[in-house]
Design a protein around this motif. Structure first.
Motif, mmCIF file in Angstrom:
data_model
loop_
_atom_site.group_PDB
_atom_site.id
_atom_site.type_symbol
_atom_site.label_atom_id
_atom_site.label_comp_id
_atom_site.label_asym_id
_atom_site.label_seq_id
_atom_site.Cartn_x
_atom_site.Cartn_y
_atom_site.Cartn_z
ATOM 1 N N PHE A 117 3.242 -56.685 -51.711
ATOM 2 C CA PHE A 117 4.060 -55.605 -51.155
ATOM 3 C C PHE A 117 3.312 -54.852 -50.057
ATOM 4 O O PHE A 117 3.910 -54.414 -49.069
ATOM 5 N N MET A 118 2.011 -54.700 -50.210
ATOM 6 C CA MET A 118 1.210 -54.039 -49.188
ATOM 7 C C MET A 118 1.170 -54.869 -47.907
ATOM 8 O O MET A 118 1.164 -54.325 -46.794
ATOM 9 N N ALA A 119 1.126 -56.193 -48.057
ATOM 10 C CA ALA A 119 1.170 -57.065 -46.878
ATOM 11 C C ALA A 119 2.517 -56.942 -46.176
ATOM 12 O O ALA A 119 2.594 -56.897 -44.940
ATOM 13 N N TYR A 120 3.589 -56.867 -46.958
ATOM 14 C CA TYR A 120 4.921 -56.680 -46.371
ATOM 15 C C TYR A 120 5.009 -55.347 -45.642
ATOM 16 O O TYR A 120 5.597 -55.254 -44.552
ATOM 17 N N ASP A 121 4.420 -54.312 -46.223
ATOM 18 C CA ASP A 121 4.403 -52.997 -45.584
ATOM 19 C C ASP A 121 3.723 -53.060 -44.224
ATOM 20 O O ASP A 121 4.216 -52.503 -43.238
ATOM 21 N N ARG A 122 2.587 -53.755 -44.135
ATOM 22 C CA ARG A 122 1.880 -53.883 -42.852
ATOM 23 C C ARG A 122 2.688 -54.718 -41.859
ATOM 24 O O ARG A 122 2.693 -54.441 -40.660
ATOM 25 N N TYR A 123 3.384 -55.731 -42.372
ATOM 26 C CA TYR A 123 4.221 -56.560 -41.496
ATOM 27 C C TYR A 123 5.334 -55.727 -40.852
ATOM 28 O O TYR A 123 5.553 -55.788 -39.639
ATOM 29 N N VAL A 124 6.007 -54.905 -41.666
ATOM 30 C CA VAL A 124 7.092 -54.081 -41.139
ATOM 31 C C VAL A 124 6.534 -53.043 -40.162
ATOM 32 O O VAL A 124 7.111 -52.789 -39.093
ATOM 33 N N ALA A 125 5.389 -52.426 -40.515
ATOM 34 C CA ALA A 125 4.820 -51.374 -39.672
ATOM 35 C C ALA A 125 4.408 -51.901 -38.299
ATOM 36 O O ALA A 125 4.556 -51.202 -37.294
ATOM 37 N N ILE A 126 3.900 -53.122 -38.240
ATOM 38 C CA ILE A 126 3.382 -53.654 -36.986
ATOM 39 C C ILE A 126 4.424 -54.454 -36.216
ATOM 40 O O ILE A 126 4.526 -54.343 -34.991
ATOM 41 N N CYS A 127 5.233 -55.219 -36.930
ATOM 42 C CA CYS A 127 6.202 -56.096 -36.261
ATOM 43 C C CYS A 127 7.559 -55.420 -36.030
ATOM 44 O O CYS A 127 8.292 -55.807 -35.114
ATOM 45 N N HIS A 128 7.914 -54.441 -36.870
ATOM 46 C CA HIS A 128 9.202 -53.742 -36.725
ATOM 47 C C HIS A 128 8.998 -52.236 -36.876
ATOM 48 O O HIS A 128 9.569 -51.615 -37.792
ATOM 49 N N PRO A 129 8.188 -51.628 -36.018
ATOM 50 C CA PRO A 129 7.845 -50.202 -36.198
ATOM 51 C C PRO A 129 9.043 -49.267 -36.112
ATOM 52 O O PRO A 129 9.065 -48.231 -36.792
ATOM 53 N N LEU A 130 10.047 -49.609 -35.306
ATOM 54 C CA LEU A 130 11.206 -48.727 -35.154
ATOM 55 C C LEU A 130 12.064 -48.685 -36.421
ATOM 56 O O LEU A 130 12.776 -47.705 -36.662
ATOM 57 N N ASN A 131 12.005 -49.732 -37.207
ATOM 58 C CA ASN A 131 12.801 -49.795 -38.442
ATOM 59 C C ASN A 131 11.946 -49.564 -39.692
ATOM 60 O O ASN A 131 12.383 -49.849 -40.806
ATOM 61 N N TYR A 132 10.735 -49.039 -39.477
ATOM 62 C CA TYR A 132 9.802 -48.922 -40.604
ATOM 63 C C TYR A 132 10.355 -48.046 -41.727
ATOM 64 O O TYR A 132 10.321 -48.428 -42.905
ATOM 65 N N MET A 133 10.875 -46.877 -41.407
ATOM 66 C CA MET A 133 11.360 -45.973 -42.444
ATOM 67 C C MET A 133 12.675 -46.423 -43.060
ATOM 68 O O MET A 133 13.111 -45.864 -44.065
ATOM 69 N N ILE A 134 13.294 -47.448 -42.475
ATOM 70 C CA ILE A 134 14.496 -48.025 -43.086
ATOM 71 C C ILE A 134 14.093 -49.028 -44.163
ATOM 72 O O ILE A 134 14.577 -48.996 -45.297
ATOM 73 N N PHE A 135 13.167 -49.935 -43.784
ATOM 74 C CA PHE A 135 12.727 -50.961 -44.732
ATOM 75 C C PHE A 135 11.726 -50.422 -45.758
ATOM 76 O O PHE A 135 11.634 -50.944 -46.865
ATOM 77 N N MET A 136 10.958 -49.390 -45.371
ATOM 78 C CA MET A 136 9.944 -48.834 -46.268
ATOM 79 C C MET A 136 10.245 -47.364 -46.556
ATOM 80 O O MET A 136 9.394 -46.494 -46.403
ATOM 81 N N SER A 137 11.449 -47.098 -46.979
ATOM 82 C CA SER A 137 11.825 -45.740 -47.373
ATOM 83 C C SER A 137 11.099 -45.373 -48.669
ATOM 84 O O SER A 137 10.585 -46.248 -49.380
ATOM 85 N N PRO A 138 11.021 -44.081 -48.992
ATOM 86 C CA PRO A 138 10.378 -43.679 -50.263
ATOM 87 C C PRO A 138 10.985 -44.383 -51.477
ATOM 88 O O PRO A 138 10.265 -44.770 -52.398
ATOM 89 N N LYS A 139 12.314 -44.560 -51.463
ATOM 90 C CA LYS A 139 12.969 -45.254 -52.574
ATOM 91 C C LYS A 139 12.510 -46.700 -52.663
ATOM 92 O O LYS A 139 12.214 -47.205 -53.759
#
Length: 316
Positions: A117-139
């Protein structure tokens, strides 16, 4: 049945790495130091991430969860090993062995999934930064953490119940640092071949599948990083990801050796060394790897030190 009843009454004898060492006192001191380092470093990281609101983002919430798992994981194994060596008493009850097996498998499985999950978090943060809070919301972040614990505990419960139901009549000596499935099955006087296959399948699911997610995520990250126009952004991404990959390599290497490789590749000495690595060494080094090269964590530690610890000392 007589041997089974004997095992129930007197439990097992753990013959770990401290007992077979040429310099047991030095090794015991090293293990104790690593345990204290793990307690201190993981405890500080937990404190800093909890207190500093600037770190209340998915990346650091997942890192806080990793520190909690590492702290608990090493505490399941190290204190007993050190105390047993000092008291010259390596016995563990049947119930204690089952509890240690369940705890170690739960924490190890949770860490397996959490690293993915941490690797997925880094993938979203670096590859899709504009959608980061959508894919990695607190929920979504809390769902990931809950999923890690629930799946790991269910798998551990099944393995613990099935492993401990075997009649252990070969010996009461477990030639291992802790109660784990592979060394316990060597003591069973029943056919365990089908169950060993199930352990292998579970190992593939909990180790190789998350590892494939990690490898895929970082392959995509590397491709994105190499095409970044900013040298500063490229450097920051590589530093963060290299820390994560170092942790992944240390943990998955040992766990894969224990639960995926066939039993013909195992020996008691090798198994003990590997188990020390992912239950004692890795939990001590993980927070150092993540924090020493992370400016945000170091800055947060300084702020916590200035706001909470130094004022308290000056008031005294």
């Amino acid at each position: 049945m007589e041997h089974w009843n004997s095992t129930l009454r007197s439990g097992f004898i753990l013959e770990g790495i401290l007992d077979g060492s040429s310099y047991p006192e030095l090794l015991c001191a090293t293990v104790t130091f690593l345990y204290m380092l793990a307690l201190t470093s993981n405890g500080l990281l937990l404190l800093v991430i909890t207190v500093d609101v600037r770190l209340h983002v998915p990346m650091y919430l997942l890192l806080r969860q990793l520190s909690l798992i590492d702290l608990l994981f090493t505490s399941v194994v190290t204190p007993k090993a050190v105390v047993d060596f000092l008291l010259r008493d390596n016995t563990i009850s049947f119930e204690g062995c089952a509890l240690q097996l369940f705890s170690a498998m739960t924490l190890g499985g949770a860490e397996d999934l959490l690293l993915a999950f941490m690797a997925y978090d880094r993938y979203v943060a670096i590859c899709h930064p504009l959608n980061y809070m959508i894919f990695m919301s607190p929920k979504a972040c809390w769902i990931m953490m809950a999923t890690s614990w629930i799946l790991a505990s269910l798998s551990a419960l099944g393995h613990t119940v099935y492993t401990m139901h075997f009649p252990f009549c070969m010996s009461q000596e477990i030639r291992h640092l802790l109660c784990e499935v592979p060394p316990l099955l060597k003591l069973a006087c029943a056919d365990t071949s089908q169950y060993e296959l199930m352990v292998y399948v579970t190992g593939v699911i909990f180790l190789l599948l998350p590892l494939s997610v990690i490898v895929t995520s970082y392959a995509l990250i590397l491709f994105t990083v190499l095409h970044m126009p900013s040298n500063e952004g490229r450097k920051k991404a590589l530093v963060t990801c290299s820390s994560h990959l170092t942790v992944v390599g240390m943990f998955y290497g040992g766990a894969t050796f224990m639960y995926v490789l066939p039993s013909s590749f195992h020996s008691p000495k090798q198994d003990n060394i590997i188990s020390v690595f992912y239950t004692i060494v890795t939990p001590a080094l993980n927070p150092l790897i993540y924090s020493l090269r992370n400016k945000e964590v170091i800055g947060a530690f300084r702020r916590v030190l200035e706001r909470h610890i130094l004022p308290a000392r000056s008031s005294l």
